[in-house]
Write an enzyme that holds these catalytic residues in place. Structure first.
Site, short mmCIF file in Angstrom:
data_model
loop_
_atom_site.label_atom_id
_atom_site.label_comp_id
_atom_site.label_asym_id
_atom_site.label_seq_id
_atom_site.Cartn_x
_atom_site.Cartn_y
_atom_site.Cartn_z
N PHE A 136 0.86 -1.19 0.00
CA PHE A 136 0.00 0.00 0.00
C PHE A 136 0.89 1.23 0.00
O PHE A 136 1.76 1.38 0.85
CB PHE A 136 -0.92 0.03 1.22
CG PHE A 136 -1.84 1.23 1.20
CD1 PHE A 136 -3.05 1.18 0.53
CD2 PHE A 136 -1.47 2.42 1.82
CE1 PHE A 136 -3.89 2.29 0.47
CE2 PHE A 136 -2.31 3.54 1.77
CZ PHE A 136 -3.50 3.47 1.10
N ASP A 221 9.15 2.61 1.50
CA ASP A 221 8.00 3.38 1.97
C ASP A 221 7.89 3.17 3.48
O ASP A 221 7.41 2.14 3.94
CB ASP A 221 6.73 2.90 1.25
CG ASP A 221 5.49 3.67 1.69
OD1 ASP A 221 5.54 4.35 2.74
OD2 ASP A 221 4.46 3.59 0.98
N LYS A 250 2.91 10.29 7.98
CA LYS A 250 2.12 9.95 9.18
C LYS A 250 2.56 10.67 10.47
O LYS A 250 2.11 11.76 10.73
CB LYS A 250 2.00 8.45 9.32
CG LYS A 250 1.10 7.88 8.21
CD LYS A 250 0.44 6.57 8.50
CE LYS A 250 -0.72 6.31 7.54
NZ LYS A 250 -0.42 5.38 6.46
C1 LIG Z 1 -0.81 5.62 4.94
C2 LIG Z 1 0.21 5.16 3.97
C3 LIG Z 1 0.44 5.85 2.76
C4 LIG Z 1 -0.41 7.00 2.30
O1 LIG Z 1 -0.32 8.09 3.15
P1 LIG Z 1 -1.42 9.27 3.03
O2 LIG Z 1 -0.89 10.32 3.98
O3 LIG Z 1 -2.72 8.71 3.44
O4 LIG Z 1 -1.41 9.73 1.62
C5 LIG Z 1 1.46 5.40 1.95
N1 LIG Z 1 2.23 4.36 2.29
C6 LIG Z 1 2.04 3.67 3.44
C7 LIG Z 1 2.92 2.52 3.78
C8 LIG Z 1 1.01 4.04 4.31
O5 LIG Z 1 0.81 3.34 5.42
#
Ligand SMILES: *Cc1c(COP(=O)(O)O)cnc(C)c1O
Length: 398
Positions: A136, A221, A250
């Protein structure tokens, strides 16, 4: 008047875009690892702002930094220099894994991933990206193209061309997928939304080696795993991985919207005007992020996540329920894979004063603030035990 839960829920329901499945709960305040609803009922918060609340709610250092900076200067585009931004860039790159000496500042996780994809393309002159199944990475078009879940992708096809997905932790499939057009391999260290699945160290190391051998860049990520969540400041540190690009967001700014794409030595100089953001690097978010980094270090939150996370995993592994298939995680990023759908479990927990998240249809995900106490973790475990026990007695009645 928006004074009752019913009125607030009705107003939101009438005017929201409607893209979120919502719980009928109006949260109006928070302190540490607790939030409370409009009727004054308190909950232990294992949603943790979906990973944005590592410091807990209303942390005094963040409150002070934001208050002070808001009165001084909120906005300042990156065509100018700024004291708070300079301090944050220095602190962030000093705290980051080796080699990540530059950063592009933005406002969310998806934006951080978009920046990484653009920088990988422009710096390699190649177009393709290899990502992982169950990965994700966000919901904007580039990030969505890297995201695996068909339910998120399908309504918006065609997506950005050149993306493909290999099974997570399958080094042989990855080796097959990286070709002369591969700009980057994009991976989470622990798949969060995809079910709380930690990577195999050997898989990460072969991803790094393959990228270096074949002239592709490794993008990690860490949007969910960053800033202490897994018991290291960044999860790559557990494995000695040195990514070429790293997306964070985050919990970066204590809950304020902020993201960053950190940039390593294998990424060349980026062309002027190749990317940008109006709000990116704004002094308010920078001040909050600086305060956040200081709190994480000064209050030992990284060690706390490691110790409390190990304790929580051990307690959960000790639960004896026919509904538990697996318990896994790293630090305070914890998943319980169930042999049943997670939604009734989430509802049972909420009734017992604990808020938690799903990660897919059958995984219960816990993302408590790193400031949570051991006593609160014991209450969470007891609530999970009682909720699962209740499901068993319902199942035997039927
Ligand atoms: C939450 C998340 C995203 C997206 O972040 P947003 O601030 O909602 O755009 C991307 N990568 C990972 C691993 C995430 O947990």
């Amino acid at each position: 008047m928006l004074e009752t839960a019913d009125a607030i829920i009705a107003a939101e329901a009438r005017h929201t875009a409607g893209v979120y499945p919502k719980r009928p709960l109006v949260i109006v305040g928070g302190q540490g690892a607790r939030v409370w609803d409009i009727e004054g009922r308190a909950y232990i918060d294992c949603v943790g702002g979906q990973g944005a609340a590592n410091l807990g709610h209303a942390h005094p250092a963040v409150v002070a930094a934001v208050t002070e900076q808001a009165a001084r200067l909120i906005t300042c585009p990156e065509i100018f220099y700024n004291d708070r931004r300079a301090a944050l860039l220095s602190a962030l790159t000093a705290a980051a894994p080796p080699g990540l000496t530059r950063a592009f500042l933005c406002n969310s996780g998806a934006e951080a991933v978009e920046a990484a994809i653009k920088f990988a393309r422009v710096s390699t002159g190649r177009t393709n990206v290899v990502a992982a199944m169950r990965g994700f990475h966000g919901r904007t078009f580039g990030a969505l193209s890297a995201t695996w879940e068909p339910q998120y992708r399908r309504p918006f096809e065609p997506l950005v061309p050149g993306f493909r997905h290999v099974p997570f932790n399958d080094a042989a499939a990855l080796a097959q997928a990286i070709g002369p057009d591969t700009a980057a391999v994009l991976l989470e260290i622990v798949q969060g939304e995809g079910g709380v699945r930690p990577a195999d160290p050997a898989f990460l190391h072969s991803a790094q080696a393959l990228c270096r051998e074949r002239g592709a860049l490794l993008i990690v990520d860490e949007v969910q795993t960053g800033f202490g969540r897994t018991g290291r400041l960044f999860a790559c540190e557990h494995f000695g991985i040195e990514p070429d690009l790293m997306a964070v967001a985050k919990s970066m700014a204590g809950g304020l919207p902020m993201g960053a794409c950190l940039i390593g030595e294998r990424v060349g100089e980026l062309p002027k005007l190749s990317h940008g953001s109006t709000f990116g690097g704004n002094p308010l978010a920078c001040a909050a992020a600086l305060a956040t980094l200081e709190v994480i270090c000064n209050e030992g939150l990284v060690e706390r996540a490691a110790v409390h996370g190990a304790y929580l995993l051990e307690r959960l592994r000790g639960l004896d329920s026919p509904f538990i298939r697996d318990v896994r995680g790293l630090g305070l990023l914890v998943g319980i894979e169930l042999k049943t759908r997670v939604t009734p479990v989430l509802q049972g927990l909420q009734a017992r004063g604990v808020l938690a998240l799903p990660a897919g249809a059958t995984v219960l995900r816990l993302l408590p603030p790193l400031v949570i106490t051991r006593d609160d973790l014991d209450l969470v475990v007891a609530a999970i035990r009682d909720t699962l026990d209740e499901l068993v007695s319902h199942a035997t009645e039927e």
